[in-house]
Write a protein that holds these residues in place. Structure first.
Motif, PDB file in Angstrom:
ATOM      1  N   LEU A  98       0.805  -1.218   0.000  1.00 14.70           N
ATOM      2  CA  LEU A  98       0.000   0.000   0.000  1.00 14.70           C
ATOM      3  C   LEU A  98       0.839   1.270   0.000  1.00 14.70           C
ATOM      4  N   ALA A  99       1.890   1.274   0.807  1.00 15.02           N
ATOM      5  CA  ALA A  99       2.685   2.498   0.972  1.00 15.02           C
ATOM      6  C   ALA A  99       3.914   2.539   0.075  1.00 15.02           C
ATOM      7  N   GLY A 100       4.435   1.372  -0.303  1.00 13.54           N
ATOM      8  CA  GLY A 100       5.651   1.334  -1.109  1.00 13.54           C
ATOM      9  C   GLY A 100       6.914   1.504  -0.294  1.00 13.54           C
ATOM     10  N   PHE A 101       6.794   1.422   1.024  1.00 12.10           N
ATOM     11  CA  PHE A 101       7.952   1.548   1.906  1.00 12.10           C
ATOM     12  C   PHE A 101       8.020   0.358   2.844  1.00 12.10           C
ATOM     13  N   CYS A 102       9.234  -0.005   3.224  1.00  6.70           N
ATOM     14  CA  CYS A 102       9.444  -0.851   4.387  1.00  6.70           C
ATOM     15  C   CYS A 102      10.349  -0.039   5.317  1.00  6.70           C
ATOM     16  N   PRO A 103      10.556  -0.457   6.555  1.00  2.00           N
ATOM     17  CA  PRO A 103      11.195   0.418   7.539  1.00  2.00           C
ATOM     18  C   PRO A 103      12.537   1.023   7.137  1.00  2.00           C
ATOM     19  N   GLY A 104      13.492   0.235   6.690  1.00  2.00           N
ATOM     20  CA  GLY A 104      14.817   0.780   6.354  1.00  2.00           C
ATOM     21  C   GLY A 104      14.759   1.844   5.274  1.00  2.00           C
ATOM     22  N   PRO A 105      14.197   1.509   4.110  1.00  2.00           N
ATOM     23  CA  PRO A 105      14.091   2.520   3.050  1.00  2.00           C
ATOM     24  C   PRO A 105      13.251   3.735   3.446  1.00  2.00           C
ATOM     25  N   ALA A 106      12.253   3.547   4.302  1.00  2.00           N
ATOM     26  CA  ALA A 106      11.436   4.687   4.735  1.00  2.00           C
ATOM     27  C   ALA A 106      12.266   5.682   5.539  1.00  2.00           C
ATOM     28  N   ILE A 107      13.130   5.172   6.404  1.00  2.00           N
ATOM     29  CA  ILE A 107      13.970   6.065   7.204  1.00  2.00           C
ATOM     30  C   ILE A 107      14.980   6.781   6.308  1.00  2.00           C
ATOM     31  N   VAL A 108      15.534   6.045   5.335  1.00  2.00           N
ATOM     32  CA  VAL A 108      16.457   6.682   4.382  1.00  2.00           C
ATOM     33  C   VAL A 108      15.708   7.740   3.571  1.00  2.00           C
ATOM     34  N   ALA A 109      14.500   7.416   3.110  1.00  2.93           N
ATOM     35  CA  ALA A 109      13.704   8.373   2.333  1.00  2.93           C
ATOM     36  C   ALA A 109      13.358   9.599   3.167  1.00  2.93           C
ATOM     37  N   LEU A 110      13.086   9.386   4.449  1.00  2.00           N
ATOM     38  CA  LEU A 110      12.809  10.509   5.347  1.00  2.00           C
ATOM     39  C   LEU A 110      14.034  11.420   5.439  1.00  2.00           C
ATOM     40  N   GLY A 111      15.198  10.818   5.611  1.00  2.00           N
ATOM     41  CA  GLY A 111      16.429  11.592   5.682  1.00  2.00           C
ATOM     42  C   GLY A 111      16.778  12.283   4.369  1.00  2.00           C
ATOM     43  N   ALA A 112      16.320  11.684   3.245  1.00  2.00           N
ATOM     44  CA  ALA A 112      16.576  12.275   1.924  1.00  2.00           C
ATOM     45  C   ALA A 112      15.535  13.329   1.566  1.00  2.00           C
ATOM     46  N   GLY A 113      14.536  13.535   2.434  1.00  2.00           N
ATOM     47  CA  GLY A 113      13.560  14.594   2.225  1.00  2.00           C
ATOM     48  C   GLY A 113      12.293  14.212   1.487  1.00  2.00           C
ATOM     49  N   TYR A 114      12.027  12.909   1.314  1.00  2.00           N
ATOM     50  CA  TYR A 114      10.785  12.489   0.661  1.00  2.00           C
ATOM     51  C   TYR A 114       9.601  12.735   1.597  1.00  2.00           C
ATOM     52  N   GLN A 115       8.644  13.536   1.161  1.00  2.00           N
ATOM     53  CA  GLN A 115       7.489  13.874   1.992  1.00  2.00           C
ATOM     54  C   GLN A 115       6.634  12.656   2.328  1.00  2.00           C
ATOM     55  N   GLU A 116       6.522  11.699   1.372  1.00  2.00           N
ATOM     56  CA  GLU A 116       5.687  10.520   1.593  1.00  2.00           C
ATOM     57  C   GLU A 116       6.175   9.696   2.781  1.00  2.00           C
ATOM     58  N   ALA A 117       7.457   9.772   3.041  1.00  2.00           N
ATOM     59  CA  ALA A 117       8.044   8.969   4.108  1.00  2.00           C
ATOM     60  C   ALA A 117       7.602   9.436   5.491  1.00  2.00           C
ATOM     61  N   ILE A 118       7.260  10.704   5.627  1.00  2.00           N
ATOM     62  CA  ILE A 118       6.855  11.232   6.935  1.00  2.00           C
ATOM     63  C   ILE A 118       5.640  10.480   7.464  1.00  2.00           C
ATOM     64  N   THR A 119       4.615  10.347   6.635  1.00  2.00           N
ATOM     65  CA  THR A 119       3.389   9.645   7.045  1.00  2.00           C
ATOM     66  C   THR A 119       3.691   8.202   7.393  1.00  2.00           C
ATOM     67  N   PHE A 120       4.489   7.550   6.550  1.00  2.00           N
ATOM     68  CA  PHE A 120       4.811   6.143   6.799  1.00  2.00           C
ATOM     69  C   PHE A 120       5.562   5.969   8.112  1.00  2.00           C
ATOM     70  N   VAL A 121       6.577   6.787   8.352  1.00  2.00           N
ATOM     71  CA  VAL A 121       7.391   6.643   9.564  1.00  2.00           C
ATOM     72  C   VAL A 121       6.536   6.904  10.807  1.00  2.00           C
ATOM     73  N   ILE A 122       5.653   7.889  10.747  1.00  2.00           N
ATOM     74  CA  ILE A 122       4.749   8.147  11.885  1.00  2.00           C
ATOM     75  C   ILE A 122       3.847   6.940  12.130  1.00  2.00           C
ATOM     76  N   ALA A 123       3.263   6.397  11.046  1.00  2.00           N
ATOM     77  CA  ALA A 123       2.404   5.215  11.187  1.00  2.00           C
ATOM     78  C   ALA A 123       3.198   4.020  11.707  1.00  2.00           C
TER      79      ALA A 123
END
Length: 140
Positions: A98-123
Motif C-alpha cells: 500500500l505504501a511502497g515503503f518498508c522500515p529501512g528505506p522509509a527512514i532513508v527516504a525521510l532523511g533524503a527529504g521524501y514527503q511521503e516517508a513522513i506519514t509512513f514513519v509516523i504510522a
C-alpha cells in the motif's frame, strides 16, 4: 570512536545503496508488487543481491559469533513458524504494497527529504507503540 565511525560509514553506504536501487521510491516498489498491471521486475535483482549478501554474511556470523570489533553476535534462536509470524508477515506485506515503503528505506527516504516517508514513519512508530503497549498486554 572507530566503532562509531565504521557504523556511520556502513549506514551511509547502506542508505546510498537503497537510494540507488530505487527502494526509497514508493512508486517503483508498488510497480514491482503490481504483477498484474504495470509490473517492474527490476527490484528482483536488488532482492537477489541482498539474499546473496545476507546468506554469506549469516554463514560467517554463525561461525565466528563475534563482530569485527570482537563483540558478541546474538542471532535469533527461533526456527518455528508461529501465528504471530504469519500475521506480522501479512501486515508487513500489506503495508509495503500500500505504501511502497518498508522500515529501512522509509527512514532513508525521510532523511533524503521524501514527503511521503513522513506519514509512513509516523504510522510505523505508532504501530510499534501499539504492539509494545496494547498487543503485549492482550497476549498475557
Amino acid at each position: 570512536m572507530m566503532k562509531h565511525l565504521m557504523t556511520l560509514i556502513a549506514g551511509i553506504i547502506f542508505g546510498i545503496g537503497l537510494i540507488l536501487s530505487g527502494m526509497t521510491n514508493p512508486s517503483k516498489v508498488i510497480d514491482f508488487l503490481d504483477i498484474t498491471g504495470n509490473w517492474d521486475p527490476s527490484l528482483a535483482f536488488v532482492m537477489v543481491g541482498a539474499i546473496l549478501v545476507g546468506f554469506f554474511g549469516f554463514r560467517k556470523a554463525e561461525k565466528t559469533n563475534t563482530t569485527l570489533f570482537c563483540e558478541p553476535i546474538h542471532l535469533p534462536g527461533k526456527t518455528h513458524i508461529s501465528k504471530e509470524l504469519i500475521i506480522g508477515s501479512l501486515l508487513f506485506g500489506a503495508g509495503w504494497a500500500l505504501a511502497g515503503f518498508c522500515p529501512g528505506p522509509a527512514i532513508v527516504a525521510l532523511g533524503a527529504g521524501y514527503q511521503e516517508a513522513i506519514t509512513f514513519v509516523i504510522a510505523m512508530l505508532l504501530g510499534m507503540l501499539i504492539h509494545d503497549n496494547l498487543y503485549e498486554q492482550l497476549k498475557k
